[in-house]
Every structure is written in C-alpha cells, then in structure tokens.
Design an enzyme around this catalytic site. Sequence first.
Site, mmCIF file in Angstrom:
data_model
loop_
_atom_site.group_PDB
_atom_site.id
_atom_site.type_symbol
_atom_site.label_atom_id
_atom_site.label_comp_id
_atom_site.label_asym_id
_atom_site.label_seq_id
_atom_site.Cartn_x
_atom_site.Cartn_y
_atom_site.Cartn_z
ATOM 1 N N CYS A 107 0.814 -1.226 0.000
ATOM 2 C CA CYS A 107 0.000 0.000 0.000
ATOM 3 C C CYS A 107 0.842 1.267 0.000
ATOM 4 O O CYS A 107 0.322 2.357 -0.256
ATOM 5 C CB CYS A 107 -0.935 0.018 1.204
ATOM 6 S SG CYS A 107 -2.241 -1.189 1.060
HETATM 7 N N1 CO8 Z 1 -20.217 -9.857 7.342
HETATM 8 C C1 CO8 Z 1 -20.750 -9.951 8.571
HETATM 9 N N2 CO8 Z 1 -20.027 -10.117 9.701
HETATM 10 C C2 CO8 Z 1 -18.680 -10.222 9.543
HETATM 11 C C3 CO8 Z 1 -18.055 -10.153 8.291
HETATM 12 C C4 CO8 Z 1 -18.866 -9.962 7.159
HETATM 13 N N3 CO8 Z 1 -18.356 -9.860 5.928
HETATM 14 N N4 CO8 Z 1 -16.724 -10.279 8.457
HETATM 15 C C5 CO8 Z 1 -16.513 -10.425 9.769
HETATM 16 N N5 CO8 Z 1 -17.685 -10.402 10.440
HETATM 17 C C6 CO8 Z 1 -17.911 -10.559 11.879
HETATM 18 C C7 CO8 Z 1 -16.834 -11.397 12.536
HETATM 19 O O1 CO8 Z 1 -17.158 -12.762 12.479
HETATM 20 C C8 CO8 Z 1 -16.857 -10.860 13.956
HETATM 21 O O2 CO8 Z 1 -17.910 -11.479 14.650
HETATM 22 P P1 CO8 Z 1 -17.789 -11.827 16.228
HETATM 23 O O3 CO8 Z 1 -17.591 -10.493 16.917
HETATM 24 O O4 CO8 Z 1 -19.076 -12.485 16.532
HETATM 25 O O5 CO8 Z 1 -16.582 -12.710 16.348
HETATM 26 C C9 CO8 Z 1 -17.216 -9.392 13.797
HETATM 27 O O6 CO8 Z 1 -17.810 -9.268 12.500
HETATM 28 C C10 CO8 Z 1 -16.018 -8.467 13.887
HETATM 29 O O7 CO8 Z 1 -14.968 -8.955 13.022
HETATM 30 P P2 CO8 Z 1 -13.557 -8.262 12.929
HETATM 31 O O8 CO8 Z 1 -12.997 -8.069 14.296
HETATM 32 O O9 CO8 Z 1 -12.717 -8.989 11.915
HETATM 33 O O10 CO8 Z 1 -14.012 -6.862 12.283
HETATM 34 P P3 CO8 Z 1 -13.325 -5.459 12.374
HETATM 35 O O11 CO8 Z 1 -14.219 -4.532 13.086
HETATM 36 O O12 CO8 Z 1 -11.900 -5.517 12.807
HETATM 37 O O13 CO8 Z 1 -13.348 -5.015 10.820
HETATM 38 C C11 CO8 Z 1 -11.814 -4.851 8.981
HETATM 39 C C12 CO8 Z 1 -12.651 -5.769 9.861
HETATM 40 C C13 CO8 Z 1 -12.781 -3.955 8.215
HETATM 41 C C14 CO8 Z 1 -11.017 -5.698 8.020
HETATM 42 C C15 CO8 Z 1 -10.891 -3.974 9.839
HETATM 43 O O14 CO8 Z 1 -10.228 -4.756 10.804
HETATM 44 C C16 CO8 Z 1 -9.855 -3.207 9.048
HETATM 45 O O15 CO8 Z 1 -10.148 -2.552 8.069
HETATM 46 N N6 CO8 Z 1 -8.601 -3.208 9.515
HETATM 47 C C17 CO8 Z 1 -7.525 -2.445 8.878
HETATM 48 C C18 CO8 Z 1 -6.948 -3.284 7.836
HETATM 49 C C19 CO8 Z 1 -5.964 -2.570 6.966
HETATM 50 O O16 CO8 Z 1 -5.783 -1.393 6.987
HETATM 51 N N7 CO8 Z 1 -5.323 -3.348 6.143
HETATM 52 C C20 CO8 Z 1 -4.433 -2.862 5.182
HETATM 53 C C21 CO8 Z 1 -4.289 -3.967 4.213
HETATM 54 S S1 CO8 Z 1 -3.914 -3.541 2.643
HETATM 55 C C22 CO8 Z 1 -2.212 -3.617 2.345
HETATM 56 O O17 CO8 Z 1 -1.413 -3.051 2.945
HETATM 57 C C23 CO8 Z 1 -1.682 -4.486 1.303
HETATM 58 C C24 CO8 Z 1 -2.575 -4.565 0.198
HETATM 59 C C25 CO8 Z 1 -2.008 -5.210 -0.967
HETATM 60 C C26 CO8 Z 1 -3.037 -5.340 -2.035
HETATM 61 C C27 CO8 Z 1 -3.561 -6.715 -2.121
HETATM 62 C C28 CO8 Z 1 -4.644 -6.879 -3.137
HETATM 63 C C29 CO8 Z 1 -5.618 -7.956 -2.782
#
Ligand code: CO8
Length: 373
Positions: free
Chosen positions: A156
């Site tokens: 990124c």
């Molecule tokens: N629908 C419904 N519920 C869901 C879903 C879904 N799709 N997904 C997860 N849940 C549920 C989980 O099961 C969990 O349930 P429970 O509490 O009962 O266990 C609950 O929702 C919460 O799950 P999470 O803790 O995983 O959710 P978050 O609030 O943390 O949100 C995010 C998830 C949105 C992914 C968030 O953590 C986030 O955005 N974090 C930052 C990530 C980030 O910045 N990453 C950068 C990566 S990119 C990079 O650098 C390289 C990219 C290279 C490119 C690659 C191309 C592919």
Amino acid sequence: MIKAIISGTGLYTPPAIISNDELVATFNQYVDLHNAEHADAIARGEQTALEHSSSAFIEKASGIKRRHVIDKEGILDPKRMKPNIPDRANDQPSVQCDMAVAACREALQQAGKTADDVDAVIVACSNLQRAYPAVSIEVQNALGVQGFAYDMNVACSSATFGLQAAVNSVENGTARAVLVVSPEICSGHLNFGDRNSHFIFGDACTAILVEREDAVAPAAGFEILGTNLKTLYSNAIRNNFGFLNRADDSGIGQLDKLFVQQGRKVFKEVSPLVADTIQNHLQSLGLTPGQLRRMWLHQANLSMNHLIARRVLGRDATEDEAPVILDEYANTSSAGSIIAFHLNKDDLVPGDVGVICSFGAGYSIGSVVVRRR
Ligand code: CO8
C-alpha cells in the site's frame, strides 16, 4: 539545490462498479452452495458451515459502499468469484500498461507537458502481472518516454515510496521529470470467498508527475517539502504468491495464494505508528499539526483514518481536512492516498500545507509533505 514539484496527477477509474449489496448477494449464494455441497461433513462436525456476509457490517466496519473493478461479471459469478481478465498476446499492451497510460496521460495534460519532458517512469504498486520485462518499461515505450523505467513494490505504500525515488532523481539531476504510476488490480488477488476480507479492495490506477522547479510555472503545482519512509516487519498482512510456489512438492505451494490479513491487529498496530510518523515528519520540517490544511490518507478503513487524524490534530478532523474516497473506491492499495490527493487538491491556496500518507503491508508507512505554490 534543485527542488521537486508535483506538477500533475492522473486517475484511471475502471467503469464497472460493484455495490456492497451485489457483492454480498454473490458471497451468500457461494456460501449456500458450499454448505449444501458439504452438508454431510458439516452435520458430522467435520467441517464448519460458512456464514453469510452483510452489507450493513461492511459499511459499518470499513466505510466502504462500493468499489470499481476491472471485471464485474467474473467476480459476481458465485461459481467463479474472481475477475475474468483474458491473457493477452505478447505484442498487445498489458492490462496494467493500459491503465497506467491512461492515468499518465491525464497527469501530463494537467501539467501541460508531453512525454518528451519526462526522463523516467516508475511503476509502483502491490501486484505486478509479470516478472519481466518490467511493466514500467512497457509503459515508458507506450508513452514514448526516453530515459529509464523500473518497477517497485512496497504494497500500500508503493506510491509514496515511488514518490521519494522520483524526488531523489529530480533533486540529484538524474531526471528532469519522473512519472510515478500505480496500476492496482487488487481484485486479482482478493479471496472473494473469505468473509473477513471479500469486501476490502477495488481497482484503480493513479499517476503523479514530479518535475524540477525550474520546469514548472511559478504558481503551479505542489512543492514537495519532504518525504519520510518507515518500515517495520510484520506477518499481519501477507501475500505468499511467488515464483517459487511451483517448486514446492508438499502441495502447500500449489494452493492459490491470495491476500490474507489480521485486520483488527493491523488496525491497532498501524494507527499509532502512522500518527507518530506524520507528527515526527512535520516536526523535522519545522511544522506543527495545526499548520496542516489537509491530510490525504491511505484509504483502508474509515475509523482508522478518523483515529489517525484525531491523534495527529488532537481533535476530530472534518472531511474537508481528511477527505474520504474509500466509500466509492474501497481500498485500492497504493493508489488510495493519491486518489484522495488527485480529487481533493485544487481548492488549496498558495502556502497551504498538506500531507499525503500511505500505510499497509510490510508494515510500510510513507509520508510526503507538500505545499501549494
Ligand atoms: N459480514 C458480517 N459479519 C462479519 C463479516 C462480514 N463480511 N466479516 C466479519 N464479520 C464478523 C466477525 O465474524 C466478527 O464477529 P464476532 O464479533 O461475533 O466474532 C465481527 O464481525 C467483527 O470482526 P472483525 O474483528 O474482523 O471486524 P473489524 O471490526 O476488525 O473489521 C476490517 C474488519 C474492516 C477488516 C478492519 O479490521 C480493518 O479494516 N482493519 C484495517 C486493515 C488494513 O488497513 N489493512 C491494510 C491492508 S492492505 C495492504 O497493505 C496491502 C494490500 C495489498 C493489495 C492486495 C490486493 C488484494
């Protein structure tokens, strides 16, 4: 000393759009098909049933409403779940080259320059469609740029790291002008069957033209006051696709290698690092957060950007101060902060200071402080 100026930016946005509802409908069909196919194993407790996704969760957890993609039909086919991007013959331009040329042409046009004014092309992005010949050299050839070109990848942060390389080349006189271009086809490497991440990414390409000061009209563009790069090793975001996969006999190497992350861990670890990096960078330039007119932050998660901006400013940022493009584009990896800059820079007045800041896998963070001329 020669100063480096951002004199133009460009953006290629693929026309196809997938809304959260469309993405979730396909995902849920895929889940139902999967669970029906493995019903016996699930009943015996040998497999866990997959759970549905939800648009409400996606928007609340990430801020993403839709994403632009190179191919919509392939992604929305529950039996396929990946874009359909046909291979092209060696004598045809590659998909990444096509995107890059479109973005570069806009950047050149904005700066009032042609390929003859440019000495280098850096293709800086998370995923390159081949090892060689470098995509950047293909782009250089397609544009008609003399000089040199190379590819680089810092996930990124590719575009901001590319910007530093461009600034170095301009300041040390090895190039009059450099195009930094980021053709991000994130949908090609996203696991659309993974509930935790199927909604995260979109496709786009940005381009930035960096020129020496004496080649740019006095009141045009943005002076680059400084670049600051930071990396810190982490396994929390990985992509294990690589040329050695086929050399492994255990079977692991042959599995499809796609994007994986521990999203919550990334959120917690990266946010404070980014805020500290911006603050330290401003301090090293003799600036204070109060002097920041705008922050063009990497677009991965809305709450993350709110948190970072609050830590930097000591208060909540308005959307005017920290613009959001994530709702429309999702995470386009290194293109994200540059899209935010491209779409939200023209209203700044001479003297206004802003920071372009990327963060992501590696971990990698890039901060570029600019001042409107
Ligand atoms: N629908 C419904 N519920 C869901 C879903 C879904 N799709 N997904 C997860 N849940 C549920 C989980 O099961 C969990 O349930 P429970 O509490 O009962 O266990 C609950 O929702 C919460 O799950 P999470 O803790 O995983 O959710 P978050 O609030 O943390 O949100 C995010 C998830 C949105 C992914 C968030 O953590 C986030 O955005 N974090 C930052 C990530 C980030 O910045 N990453 C950068 C990566 S990119 C990079 O650098 C390289 C990219 C290279 C490119 C690659 C191309 C592919």
